[in-house]
Structure formats: structure tokens, C-alpha cells
Motif scaffolding. Structure first.
Motif, short mmCIF file in Angstrom:
data_model
loop_
_atom_site.label_atom_id
_atom_site.label_comp_id
_atom_site.label_asym_id
_atom_site.label_seq_id
_atom_site.Cartn_x
_atom_site.Cartn_y
_atom_site.Cartn_z
N GLY A 64 0.83 -1.20 0.00
CA GLY A 64 0.00 0.00 0.00
C GLY A 64 0.86 1.24 0.00
O GLY A 64 2.08 1.18 -0.03
N HIS A 65 0.21 2.39 0.00
CA HIS A 65 0.92 3.66 -0.03
C HIS A 65 1.47 4.03 1.35
O HIS A 65 0.86 3.71 2.38
CB HIS A 65 0.00 4.78 -0.51
CG HIS A 65 -0.38 4.65 -1.95
ND1 HIS A 65 -1.42 5.39 -2.52
CD2 HIS A 65 0.11 3.89 -2.95
CE1 HIS A 65 -1.53 5.07 -3.79
NE2 HIS A 65 -0.61 4.16 -4.08
N TYR A 66 2.60 4.71 1.34
CA TYR A 66 3.22 5.22 2.57
C TYR A 66 3.31 6.73 2.49
O TYR A 66 3.34 7.31 1.41
CB TYR A 66 4.61 4.61 2.76
CG TYR A 66 4.57 3.17 3.22
CD1 TYR A 66 4.81 2.84 4.56
CD2 TYR A 66 4.26 2.14 2.34
CE1 TYR A 66 4.76 1.52 4.99
CE2 TYR A 66 4.21 0.81 2.77
CZ TYR A 66 4.46 0.52 4.09
OH TYR A 66 4.39 -0.79 4.52
N ASP A 67 3.34 7.37 3.67
CA ASP A 67 3.45 8.83 3.70
C ASP A 67 4.87 9.30 3.41
O ASP A 67 5.08 10.34 2.80
CB ASP A 67 3.02 9.35 5.09
CG ASP A 67 1.60 8.95 5.44
OD1 ASP A 67 0.70 9.28 4.65
OD2 ASP A 67 1.41 8.28 6.47
N LEU A 68 5.85 8.52 3.88
CA LEU A 68 7.25 8.89 3.76
C LEU A 68 8.06 7.65 3.39
O LEU A 68 7.92 6.60 4.01
CB LEU A 68 7.75 9.46 5.10
CG LEU A 68 9.24 9.80 5.21
CD1 LEU A 68 9.63 10.88 4.21
CD2 LEU A 68 9.57 10.26 6.63
N VAL A 69 8.88 7.78 2.36
CA VAL A 69 9.75 6.68 1.92
C VAL A 69 11.20 7.15 2.01
O VAL A 69 11.56 8.17 1.40
CB VAL A 69 9.43 6.24 0.48
CG1 VAL A 69 10.42 5.17 0.02
CG2 VAL A 69 8.01 5.71 0.39
N LEU A 70 12.01 6.43 2.77
CA LEU A 70 13.45 6.68 2.84
C LEU A 70 14.15 5.62 2.01
O LEU A 70 14.04 4.43 2.30
CB LEU A 70 13.94 6.61 4.29
CG LEU A 70 13.31 7.59 5.29
CD1 LEU A 70 13.92 7.37 6.68
CD2 LEU A 70 13.49 9.03 4.85
N VAL A 71 14.84 6.05 0.97
CA VAL A 71 15.52 5.12 0.07
C VAL A 71 16.98 5.02 0.51
O VAL A 71 17.74 5.99 0.39
CB VAL A 71 15.44 5.58 -1.40
CG1 VAL A 71 16.06 4.53 -2.31
CG2 VAL A 71 13.98 5.84 -1.78
N ALA A 72 17.37 3.86 1.02
CA ALA A 72 18.71 3.68 1.58
C ALA A 72 19.37 2.45 0.98
O ALA A 72 19.60 1.45 1.67
CB ALA A 72 18.63 3.56 3.10
N VAL A 73 19.65 2.52 -0.31
CA VAL A 73 20.32 1.42 -1.00
C VAL A 73 21.59 1.97 -1.65
O VAL A 73 21.80 3.17 -1.74
CB VAL A 73 19.42 0.79 -2.08
CG1 VAL A 73 18.16 0.20 -1.46
CG2 VAL A 73 19.04 1.82 -3.16
N LYS A 74 22.46 1.07 -2.11
CA LYS A 74 23.64 1.49 -2.85
C LYS A 74 23.22 2.00 -4.23
O LYS A 74 22.19 1.57 -4.78
CB LYS A 74 24.61 0.32 -3.00
CG LYS A 74 25.20 -0.18 -1.69
CD LYS A 74 26.21 0.78 -1.11
CE LYS A 74 26.96 0.15 0.05
NZ LYS A 74 27.98 1.07 0.64
N SER A 75 24.01 2.89 -4.79
CA SER A 75 23.64 3.51 -6.07
C SER A 75 23.46 2.48 -7.18
O SER A 75 22.58 2.64 -8.04
CB SER A 75 24.71 4.53 -6.48
OG SER A 75 25.98 3.91 -6.60
N TYR A 76 24.25 1.41 -7.16
CA TYR A 76 24.14 0.41 -8.22
C TYR A 76 22.89 -0.45 -8.09
O TYR A 76 22.57 -1.21 -9.00
CB TYR A 76 25.40 -0.47 -8.27
CG TYR A 76 25.87 -0.99 -6.92
CD1 TYR A 76 25.21 -2.04 -6.29
CD2 TYR A 76 26.98 -0.43 -6.29
CE1 TYR A 76 25.64 -2.51 -5.05
CE2 TYR A 76 27.41 -0.91 -5.06
CZ TYR A 76 26.74 -1.94 -4.45
OH TYR A 76 27.16 -2.40 -3.23
N SER A 77 22.17 -0.32 -6.98
CA SER A 77 20.91 -1.06 -6.80
C SER A 77 19.69 -0.17 -6.93
O SER A 77 18.56 -0.63 -6.73
CB SER A 77 20.90 -1.73 -5.40
OG SER A 77 21.96 -2.63 -5.25
#
Length: 302
Positions: A64-77
């Protein structure tokens, strides 16, 4: 706010874990293997003064939808991660990347639009140990965030700020987030290029013949690129860069630590993109270019 943290490595695990410990509604979007490890062992944060264990909520695909998404992956991923998290992004979701370099901003804006893609900068010395636990190596744990246009009129900003502050790490909203992204990029490109090219810590380089001169020449290249791109490094950022390149401590970069372990590195996003930016503005960067070539050779042999 309903928070989705994409990735539970050193960065996502630390900041997401601290948010969860502070009582925020946090879910981690992770791969099945990481989900199994977290279910078995828990999310362990080993800080200089304490160890904390929590049992986080994890999913392997959005629910489902989230209010806030923190993207914490390596750049190549990143591209794989973006495809996987897209169903979690609703019309008013705020997406904040905690990545290195600047390439990811264009990817986020292209996929989600400038109204949902914000900027983010995190500063932390952390890694995953052999058990998959988050090992915080110093007390540094800062997070800055904000709309890319630098405005403060977005009605979601107070909620995002309230959610990310007061959670056990230093966090603040920024009206100069793009400049802060550049400040960090220059620091990481200098540190990463130096340690991977010469295969040693900043302290070891400074103690070697010509080491100090090499580091100052490399820093001059990265700062010249930023200046030509319209994002000159000034004030505290310039002071931090200078302090980093003159240290005699065994300071390394995450790229160097990954490289010596035979792991994939973010050479393209941190060093390669800086070389490409230099070419765009006709700035000569021979030391950066040498580091980029070396990292490309290393990556091709993985």
C-alpha cells in the motif's frame, strides 16, 4: 506518518532502526534473505556506547501507499529498488533518498516528479558486520532533508520534520539541500578516490612521501568541479574537507572498505559522475580520472 525504509543495510538499518525505537511507524522493504536474517536475529545496532536489538516489521513487496519513503540502497541497486518501491508511492508521498552522489536525484524526479522527490543527505560512519548487524563506528549520525526547490511552503514539511526529528539522531529540514548534496559529494569523491587509488587510509597517505600534496591536489580537483557547476564548497563544508584531508588518523571511505573486502563499489556514482561533470565544464581532473579508471578495472573483475 507511515514510513517505509527501502533497505536495511548500515544506513537504512541505522536511521530506520532509530526511528522505530523512537516509536515511529516504520516498515522495512528488503530482499527475502535480509528479511529472514532480521526475523531470526533482529535488527542489531552496535553503537560506541551500547547495543540495541529490535524486531522490525519487514516486507518484501509494498503493501500500500506510505506517507514517507526513505531510500537507503547502494547507487548500483537504485533502479531495481525504484521499480520495487513504486507501488508504495501515492499522490502525496514524500520520497527522501539517502544515497551518495547526485545521479539518483534525476532518477527519482523522473519516476515520481519533483513534488514527491525531495533531497536528503545523511552523514554516518557505519557498516554491516559479518553477522549482518549495523556497526556504528562513531557518534556521527546526521540527516538533512528538504524539497529540491529549497522552499519551505510545502504543507507536508512540518509532518516530515516532526517525524524525523527527536528520534535519537541529529535531523533537520534544509532549504539548501541541493548544495548540501554537493558538499557531501565533493567530500566523498575526494576521500573515495584517494583511499581506493592509493589503497590506504588518509592518515597513511599523509605519512607517505608526497601524500599531503596528493590529497590537496585531489581536493582542488573536486572543489573546482563543484565551483564550475555552480555549487562552490564554502564555510563548514570546506572546513570539513580540509580537516579530512590533513588528518593522520586511519580514516577510510566506505568504497575503500568495500573494495578491500572484494565487494561491489559505488565508483560510478561517486567518482565516475564527478569525472563526467568535470568534462561537461571542461575542468581538468587527472587524479580523479585515474581513480575512476582504477575503480572501473576493479568492478570489471568482480
Amino acid at each position: 506518518m507511515r514510513i517505509l525504509v527501502v533497505g536495511a543495510g548500515a544506513t537504512g538499518g541505522y536511521f530506520g532502526g532509530r526511528l522505530a525505537l523512537a516509536g515511529r511507524d516504520v516498515t522495512f522493504l528488503v530482499r527475502p534473505g535480509r528479511a529472514a536474517r532480521l526475523a531470526d536475529r533482529g535488527l542489531r545496532i552496535k553503537s560506541p556506547d551500547a547495543e540495541t536489538v529490535l524486531r522490525p516489521r519487514t516486507i518484501t513487496e509494498p503493501d500500500g501507499h506510505y506517507d514517507l519513503v526513505l531510500v537507503a540502497v547502494k547507487s548500483y541497486s537504485l533502479e531495481t529498488a525504484l521499480a520495487g518501491l513504486t507501488p508504495a508511492v501515492g499522490p502525496r508521498t514524500v520520497v527522501i533518498p539517502l544515497l551518495n552522489g547526485i545521479r539518483h536525484i534525476e532518477s527519482l524526479v523522473r519516476r515520481f516528479g519533483a513534488d514527491r522527490a525531495w533531497g536528503g543527505v545523511c552523514m554516518i560512519h557505519a557498516t554491516l558486520d559479518d553477522d549482518g548487524d549495523v556497526h556504528q563506528m562513531s557518534g556521527l549520525h546526521r540527516l538533512a532533508f528538504g524539497p529540491l526547490d529549497g522552499g519551505d511552503a510545502d504543507d507536508r514539511l512540518p509532518s516530515v520534520t516532526g517525524t524525523l526529528t527527536g528520534a535519537g539522531f541529529d535531523a533537520r529540514a534544509s532549504t539548501t539541500i541541493v548544495q548540501e548534496i554537493w558538499d557531501k559529494w565533493v567530500l566523498l569523491a575526494t576521500l573515495g578516490a584517494a583511499t581506493t587509488l592509493l589503497r590506504g587510509s588518509i592518515g597513511a597517505i599523509n605519512k607517505a612521501p608526497g601524500g599531503s600534496e596528493f590529497l590537496h591536489a585531489l581536493a582542488a580537483e573536486t572543489t573546482a568541479v563543484a565551483e564550475a557547476a555552480g555549487h562552490p564548497i564554502r564555510g563548514k563544508a570546506a572546513a570539513m574537507l580540509e580537516a579530512t584531508i590533513v588528518t593522520t588518523e586511519p580514516t577510510t571511505s566506505s568504497m575503500y572498505r568495500d573494495l578491500v573486502q572484494g565487494l561491489p563499489v559505488e565508483g560510478g556514482a561517486i567518482v565516475g559522475d564527478m569525472v563526467a561533470e568535470a568534462a561537461k565544464h571542461q575542468v581538468s581532473v587527472p587524479l580523479l580520472a585515474a581513480a575512476h579508471t582504477g575503480l572501473a578495472v576493479y568492478s570489471a573483475n568482480l
